[in-house]
Each structure stands twice: as structure tokens, then as C-alpha cells.
Write a protein that holds these residues in place. Structure first.
Motif, mmCIF file in Angstrom:
data_model
loop_
_atom_site.group_PDB
_atom_site.id
_atom_site.type_symbol
_atom_site.label_atom_id
_atom_site.label_comp_id
_atom_site.label_asym_id
_atom_site.label_seq_id
_atom_site.Cartn_x
_atom_site.Cartn_y
_atom_site.Cartn_z
ATOM 1 N N LYS A 31 0.752 -1.106 0.066
ATOM 2 C CA LYS A 31 -0.056 -0.142 0.012
ATOM 3 C C LYS A 31 0.901 1.161 -0.025
ATOM 4 O O LYS A 31 0.708 2.329 -0.478
ATOM 5 C CB LYS A 31 -0.953 -0.115 1.270
ATOM 6 C CG LYS A 31 -2.136 -0.847 1.259
ATOM 7 C CD LYS A 31 -3.277 -0.704 2.180
ATOM 8 C CE LYS A 31 -2.878 -1.001 3.653
ATOM 9 N NZ LYS A 31 -3.690 -1.007 4.602
ATOM 10 N N GLU A 32 2.015 1.248 0.524
ATOM 11 C CA GLU A 32 2.806 2.440 0.899
ATOM 12 C C GLU A 32 3.900 2.468 -0.552
ATOM 13 O O GLU A 32 4.336 3.687 -0.455
ATOM 14 C CB GLU A 32 3.713 2.270 2.263
ATOM 15 C CG GLU A 32 2.888 2.306 3.318
ATOM 16 C CD GLU A 32 3.648 2.083 4.704
ATOM 17 O OE1 GLU A 32 5.052 1.492 4.535
ATOM 18 O OE2 GLU A 32 3.108 1.880 5.639
ATOM 19 N N LEU A 33 3.955 1.493 -1.338
ATOM 20 C CA LEU A 33 4.423 1.725 -2.436
ATOM 21 C C LEU A 33 4.268 3.079 -3.333
ATOM 22 O O LEU A 33 2.725 3.056 -3.779
ATOM 23 C CB LEU A 33 4.588 0.396 -3.142
ATOM 24 C CG LEU A 33 5.653 -0.589 -2.883
ATOM 25 C CD1 LEU A 33 5.412 -1.738 -3.802
ATOM 26 C CD2 LEU A 33 6.924 -0.031 -3.078
ATOM 27 N N SER A 34 4.931 3.726 -4.003
ATOM 28 C CA SER A 34 4.379 4.613 -4.947
ATOM 29 C C SER A 34 4.107 4.101 -6.305
ATOM 30 O O SER A 34 4.666 2.904 -6.550
ATOM 31 C CB SER A 34 5.727 5.664 -5.355
ATOM 32 O OG SER A 34 5.738 6.199 -4.000
ATOM 33 N N GLY A 35 3.254 4.797 -7.169
ATOM 34 C CA GLY A 35 2.840 4.124 -8.344
ATOM 35 C C GLY A 35 4.075 4.167 -9.248
ATOM 36 O O GLY A 35 5.016 4.959 -8.995
ATOM 37 N N ASN A 36 3.955 3.177 -10.420
ATOM 38 C CA ASN A 36 5.260 3.208 -11.198
ATOM 39 C C ASN A 36 5.272 4.554 -12.003
ATOM 40 O O ASN A 36 4.379 4.681 -12.877
ATOM 41 C CB ASN A 36 5.328 1.887 -11.984
ATOM 42 C CG ASN A 36 6.359 1.719 -12.948
ATOM 43 O OD1 ASN A 36 6.773 2.531 -13.958
ATOM 44 N ND2 ASN A 36 7.175 0.741 -12.714
#
Length: 404
Positions: free
Chosen positions: A10-15
Motif C-alpha cells: 500500500k505504501e509503494l508509490s505508483g510506477n
């Protein structure tokens, strides 16, 4: 049912690059001819001998079953021969080389293999966005070190506080550099390894663009310097060097303890690499390198065309030293976002906004050289026709601050 992803996901930024492609696709869906200077997908074909090697390898029974977990012996040996030939570096194929499906797996997998939750990774700003994602997936912290044009976009370690240096568990670098096009000097690598020895941390160099240095300068490997293998590891890919982006083959070379950790992680997370692709990659590494030299010359010619033409319309830009990217400061009065949007709206030219690579990119855009000279010339013609730099000159003389 909608299920909640793990917090780390959930905390990952979008590509960032996927969003860029979607934006360009949206314009093209409306019938707009966008010249894409934002993407980094090589535009030249894979050399025919490599394609022929793959075709032959597919017929081999040994490639129709599971390949060895740690890579085929012949492929590991080919990588060792490549490093010896190109950089004078002796590698033990069994203990100092690892293979994987695309160098992105190495870039993400090495932090996963070395960092514990809460550990500190040091990297530059700007930097390839995947480095931050790699740290997030390892639940590690990141300290970024701003780099500046006047320093050749090379980190000045004197700007890192002592208390930070004592906490570093991994230094992540990338030279030749995406996005800036900077190339590391021998003196810089020596300083880096001296720092690593003093504070006892490993250094990872993402060497994806190692084949492309301009004006007669061959990029230097981290491993060819004293203590290179004692503290360093390098990831490499055939994607750029041999125009094999879709083939997904990369490898790491260097410190044996890091290689062992990476292999252990890789066999659990990703398993193996298709044997026929390994054979084709070995053929590329061992075969004639004329096509690689020709490709480097092609990118240099494109660089010269782009830089000369942009300077001719009033955009004073530096010439990158390597890679197939250029990192240009936007005109006064713009941010990277407003300038990129104007280029897209008024010239139908797409560039990558610099803030996608870090805070230091807010006044920069990245342009790629993976377009023909004709297409690069057309892009500059469109920018010129839009009057963007003519307007900049007039408004600057009047003292205005904004152009958007």
C-alpha cells in the motif's frame, strides 16, 4: 470480495514510467502524434547473430526443462570472460556472479538480500525511482544525497553527516547515470570505496548503461578499482548494450558474500532463468562487439544533433557524458511539471518530468536519445514553432517570472 494488500504494498508509490506511458497513450488515442522523448526503450533491433543463437538454443533439449537454479555454467563463465575482456576484472563464475530475469530484479533483490527493517540505505538525488521502491520493500530507511551539475552529478560525501554515515548499510549508485547522463571518474570510485572501507558498508553500482560513454571515454566499472570486489557489487543488463530489452536478462558481479545472499533470495523469490535466453545472452557477451560500438556512436550522433538544435533555438543545455538520456534544466519561470505540460500540449513532445527522480529534479526534464535523428529534429522544430523559447526571451527581458 476486495482484500487489503499488505502495508508495504500500500505504501509503494505508483510506477512513474507506467504513468508516463499512460499519459502519452491518452494523447495518441485522440489521434495526436506525440514524439516520445520520455521513454527509455531502445529503438534499434537486436543484432541478428543473437536472435539466431536464441533460435538454435530453443531446440536444445537441455533448455526445455528447468535450468540450474544458479544459472548455467556456460553463462556464468561467459559473464566472467566479458568482465575480464572489458574491464580487466577477474571473476570466479561460481561465487562472484549471479543471473536473473532482467537487471531490475538485481536492483530490488540486493537491498532485499542485505537490509533489515529500519536499516539505512544511502543514494543520490536525483535517482532512478526503483531504488526507493527497493528500500521500501525491504522496509528500510533512505537518506538521499543531492548531486549537482557543477560536481558532474557525482556525490560529495562530505555533505553526509557523520551520524548518517555510521548507520549506512548499503550505498546505491548508478554510473553512467540515469537520469543525468553523468559518468563516474576513477577518482570518484576510489573515494567511494575508501568511504565504504572506513564505515564497513557495501556499494551497489547499477551499471545498466556501462556500454555508453561519449567523446572517447569508456565508462569505468566499480569492480576494476582497488577493493572493488571487497566492498562492491555491480548489476548489468543486456537490455541496453545489445538492444535486448524484451529478453529480460541481467546479472550481478562482485563481492562473493553479497552474491551468495542474492542467489539464496533469488531462488526463493524468482526461481530460474530460461536456459535459451541464457545461451543467447552468452552469445551476445562473447561474440563480436562491433554492433555495441556502432550503437554507442549512434547515440553520440543523436546527442550532438539534439544538443546543437536545442541550443540553436535558445535552450542552453549541456551535453551528457553517457547513457542515452539527457538531463536539461527548464527555462526560468517554469517548473518541470509546467514545462513538460506545455511541451506536450503545444509541441506534442513528451519529456519525463524531473521530480519523478527526486527533489533535485523539480527544475529539470529528462529527454531520451532512443529516437531517430529525423524524429529528434522534428521534435525541436515543433518546440521552435510553438514559440516557447521566443516567448521566454521576451518575458525574461520584461522581468516576468511565469510563462504558464
Amino acid at each position: 470480495m476486495d482484500f487489503e494488500p499488505a502495508n508495504v504494498v500500500k505504501e509503494l508509490s505508483g510506477n512513474y514510467f507506467n504513468a508516463l506511458k499512460a499519459r502519452i497513450a491518452d494523447y495518441r488515442s485522440k489521434g495526436i502524434d506525440v514524439i516520445d522523448l520520455a521513454s527509455g526503450n531502445p529503438d534499434q533491433p537486436t543484432p541478428q547473430p543473437i536472435i539466431d543463437a536464441l533460435k538454435a538454443a530453443i531446440d536444445k533439449p537441455e533448455n526445455q526443462g528447468y535450468p540450474p537454479f544458479y544459472g548455467k555454467k556456460s553463462t556464468l563463465e561467459a559473464i566472467a570472460v566479458f568482465y575480464k575482456r572489458e574491464y580487466g576484472v577477474e571473476l570466479d563464475p561460481e561465487h562472484e556472479v549471479a543471473v536473473f530475469t532482467g537487471s531490475g530484479i538485481g536492483v530490488v533483490g540486493i537491498p532485499q538480500s542485505l537490509l533489515n527493517p529500519g536499516d539505512l540505505m544511502l543514494t543520490a538525488d536525483p535517482a532512478y525511482p526503483a531504488y526507493h521502491a527497493a528500500a521500501q520493500l525491504a522496509e528500510a530507511r533512505v537518506h538521499t544525497l543531492p548531486v549537482y551539475e557543477e560536481d558532474g552529478y557525482l556525490p560529495d560525501y562530505g555533505r553526509v553527516p557523520e551520524e548518517i554515515l555510521r548507520q549506512v548499510k548499503l550505498l546505491m549508485l548508478n554510473y553512467p547515470n540515469n537520469p543525468t547522463g553523468a559518468v563516474a571518474t576513477g577518482e570518484f570510485w576510489e573515494r567511494t570505496l575508501e568511504l565504504a572501507a572506513r564505515y564497513k558498508f557495501p556499494v551497489l553500482n547499477d551499471f545498466a548503461y556501462g556500454a555508453f560513454g561519449f567523446d572517447g571515454h569508456k565508462p569505468l566499472s566499480l569492480l576494476q578499482h582497488a577493493d572493488g570486489k571487497a566492498y562492491g557489487i555491480e548489476t548489468y543488463t543486456v537490455s541496453k548494450t545489445y538492444n535486448m530489452a524484451g529478453w529480460r536478462f541481467g546479472f550481478a558481479a562482485g563481492n562473493a558474500s553479497i552474491i551468495a545472499a542474492l542467489k539464496h533470495y533469488h531462488t526463493q523469490a524468482y526461481s530460474t532463468v530460461f536456459g535459451a535466453v541464457q545461451d543467447a545472452a552468452a552469445a551476445a557477451l562473447l561474440g563480436p562487439q562491433d554492433a555495441v560500438r556502432q550503437l554507442g556512436s549512434l547515440y553520440q550522433r543523436r546527442r550532438d544533433v539534439l544538443v546543437e538544435r536545442l541550443r540553436g533555438i535558445g535552450w542552453e543545455v549541456p551535453a551528457p557524458q553517457g547513457t542515452f538520456f539527457a538531463w536539461f534544466k527548464v527555462p526560468s519561470g517554469y517548473t518541470a511539471e509546467t514545462f513538460a505540460q506545455r511541451l506536450l500540449d503545444e509541441a506534442q513532445v513528451a519529456v519525463a518530468q524531473g521530480e519523478g527522480f527526486g527533489e533535485q529534479g523539480r527544475q529539470y526534464v529528462r529527454l531520451s536519445l532512443v529516437n531517430s535523428e529525423d524524429r529528434l529534429n522534428e521534435a525541436v522544430d515543433r518546440i521552435d514553432a510553438a514559440g516557447i523559447f521566443k516567448q521566454t526571451v521576451v518575458t525574461d527581458l520584461r522581468g516576468a517570472a511565469q510563462h504558464d
